[in-house]
Write a protein that holds these residues in place. Structure first.
Motif, PDB file in Angstrom:
ATOM      1  N   UNK A 239       1.402  -7.999  -5.052  1.00  0.00           N
ATOM      2  CA  UNK A 239       1.558  -6.666  -5.635  1.00  0.00           C
ATOM      3  C   UNK A 239       2.908  -6.069  -5.247  1.00  0.00           C
TER       4      UNK A 239
ATOM      5  N   UNK B 130      -5.925  -6.856   8.465  1.00  0.00           N
ATOM      6  CA  UNK B 130      -5.892  -6.187   7.160  1.00  0.00           C
ATOM      7  C   UNK B 130      -4.777  -6.735   6.274  1.00  0.00           C
ATOM      8  N   UNK B 131      -4.318  -7.951   6.619  1.00  0.00           N
ATOM      9  CA  UNK B 131      -3.247  -8.572   5.839  1.00  0.00           C
ATOM     10  C   UNK B 131      -3.652  -8.759   4.390  1.00  0.00           C
ATOM     11  N   UNK B 132      -2.744  -8.477   3.522  1.00  0.00           N
ATOM     12  CA  UNK B 132      -2.974  -8.885   2.144  1.00  0.00           C
ATOM     13  C   UNK B 132      -1.695  -9.481   1.565  1.00  0.00           C
ATOM     14  N   UNK B 133      -1.906 -10.236   0.512  1.00  0.00           N
ATOM     15  CA  UNK B 133      -0.784 -10.983  -0.040  1.00  0.00           C
ATOM     16  C   UNK B 133       0.241 -10.054  -0.655  1.00  0.00           C
TER      17      UNK B 133
ATOM     18  N   UNK C 195      -5.262 -19.547   2.497  1.00  0.00           N
ATOM     19  CA  UNK C 195      -5.358 -18.613   1.378  1.00  0.00           C
ATOM     20  C   UNK C 195      -5.336 -19.339   0.040  1.00  0.00           C
TER      21      UNK C 195
ATOM     22  N   UNK D 203      -9.392 -16.692   8.810  1.00  0.00           N
ATOM     23  CA  UNK D 203     -10.032 -15.634   8.021  1.00  0.00           C
ATOM     24  C   UNK D 203     -10.359 -14.431   8.904  1.00  0.00           C
TER      25      UNK D 203
ATOM     26  N   UNK E   9      -7.133 -12.601   9.366  1.00  0.00           N
ATOM     27  CA  UNK E   9      -6.786 -11.853   8.145  1.00  0.00           C
ATOM     28  C   UNK E   9      -7.567 -10.546   8.108  1.00  0.00           C
TER      29      UNK E   9
END
Lengths: 333, 333
Positions: A54, A48-51, A26, A41, A44
């Motif tokens: 937020x 549906x992983x997101x950092x 990433x 990738x 990921x």
């Protein structure tokens, strides 16, 4: 409709790698082999992983974003200021977003001053309405300033800078010194015109009742100023001109050269800003160098201090400028 | 903790003016007298009124913002593209926010692809990770592109554009034609190098095994390329060079001139981009003109169409380029 967010460990499990490897894909994909990158990738995308950036911001009740309001992104002057701002904000964990106020409507711009949209603002446009910017998120002003807005200012002494240009031209023997200002009402245009007039008066030189205001600070505005100068009486028109921007000086030189005149033999020209390419034009431009990266850095540092809750005395911070003498100015012959 | 939001009518009542006047103070303060402006701004501050733009966006489940991801804001090349983007998005009711990917971390950048942060993205940086950009908000790519990212591309034919430069130099009689590429691995650098090599081969001219890669597209990178060229054997080094950016060509010319050489007598130079000031340098630069504003406009229009739910065939949109011949190239003597 709450649902569990996929974690970095889910991605690592599916890809069959360590979480450190996922993290590297990433943040620094060039350090990972192409095969591993593709596998991670895909994982990921599958999860549906997101950092959690937020989520972290949500915990801290912040957006993580600082918005810089710039009057005209197509003016290369702002590039280095923005780099200076980013060089401070990004290591501190903030995103820098830039909005061009010239092209956006006022209604939209004021949205940026909402705490839900940005944690703070850096204002580089003095024409914004003070009312819309007050009392919401912390604001710092850089270069330009909004009259009546109580927010710290990081800037140069524009009048003193303009006086440097006059002193240089007067020292070369010029007596009829003109000035092409930026747009009327702009805080920079007015301050530079005022500094020009005061410097001319102090030397007993004739000074214009009002500035030769340009539509904006652009190359095109400089061309238009050249057409006015070319049409004026050669016996009374200025033998030297200072400009409120390098872009205008450059447009002026191009246009008078197109009419067969030679700079500085026929007219001396001083710019303002010292944008990067100006040393390469023909003739290389004499100008006033603004410390653009430092202006950006200091504005960003002052905003960070406000975001940390530190007390700001609110006084203007004035950065030094410098006259850079190149080949567009010469003694009056 | 819900509380009634102040309305524009509250501001108008307190200020003793019509709601139309309040609206004018907000959107077009120059059209209102200074007294009225001050009265209305005081009333806005008193009520805490803010515009209902965010509320409208909330109703429509959108943020109202489009984010453009730009590799390097200090490169003047992007200014006109961003102006083109804004000229389409702003009348359509969107804010344009610009993020410099060069200075931000990858973790932060991927946040922009969250629907809570932006309604859509315009990607101008081909080095971003495809995985982080996929499957969230609509994306359109302009100029650069991310290999593997399925998002429409609005660009030029970089290889064909580089071939135009070779054809021009070959037509002038040059046989040893060099090429200074951008950073290795950059999609534009590679495409332009490939186009250069193919054009040289097609003419039976010797071509370099690999490009003279620069650190970036900057003036400084061009200076460094000049130092390599100056140190090379004069009997075998190129008599003409094409560059992957105007800024590099400009840095190259400045440096070889500093060593007493004359362009184009001693070496012909072709740039790439046609940035605004390049016609004013000495000598004015021969270059490849990219339709920058049009690239921005078309990318924005394509994104708007996707936001309206229109079907996008997903094919590349290729815009025409043009060879602009100025004075930095001359016949081989």
């Amino acid at each position: 409709m709450k649902q569990d967010r996929p974690k970095i460990s889910d991605v690592a499990r599916i890809a069959g790698v360590s979480t450190a490897t996922v993290s590297r894909v990433i943040s620094n994909p060039g350090m990972v082999s192409e095969d591993t990158r593709a596998t991670v990738q895909a994982a990921i995308a599958e999860t549906g992983y997101r950092l959690n950036h937020a989520a972290r911001n949500l915990r801290h009740q912040r957006t993580g974003g600082i918005v810089a309001l710039v009057p005209n992104l197509s003016n290369p002057f702002f590039a280095q200021i923005l780099s200076g701002i980013a060089s401070v904000l990004v290591p501190a964990g903030y995103n820098l977003l830039v909005a061009d106020t010239h092209s956006a409507g006022a209604e939209m711009l004021l949205d940026y001053a909402e705490p839900s949209r940005a944690d703070g603002l850096i204002v580089l446009d003095g024409a914004l309405p003070a009312a819309g910017l007050s009392g919401r998120v912390p604001v710092v002003q850089a270069c330009e300033w909004v009259p009546g807005l109580l927010a710290p200012r990081v800037k140069i002494d524009n009048a003193a800078a303009a006086a440097l240009a006059v002193a240089h031209l007067a020292d070369l023997g010029h007596r009829r010194i003109g000035h092409v200002a930026g747009p009327r009402g702009n805080v920079l245009s007015e301050a530079r015109f005022k500094g020009t007039v005061e410097a001319l008066r102090a030397r007993g030189l004739p000074c214009p009742d009002q500035a030769d205001y340009a539509a904006d600070f652009s190359l095109e505005a400089g061309r238009a100023a050249a057409d006015r100068w070319l049409a004026a009486d050669t016996a009374t028109r200025p033998t030297a001109l200072s400009f409120a921007s390098d872009a205008m000086a450059c447009g002026f030189i191009g246009e008078v050269q197109r009419h067969g005149l030679v700079v500085p033999r026929d007219v001396s020209v001083v710019g303002f800003d010292d944008i990067e390419l100006i040393a390469h034009i023909s003739p290389p431009l004499t100008t006033i160098r603004q410390p653009r990266a430092a202006l950006g850095r200091l504005a960003a540092e002052r905003l960070l201090a406000r975001l940390r809750g530190e007390n700001d005395p609110g006084d203007d911070m004035l950065l030094p400028v410098e006259l850079v003498i190149r080949a567009s100015t010469a003694p009056l012959v």
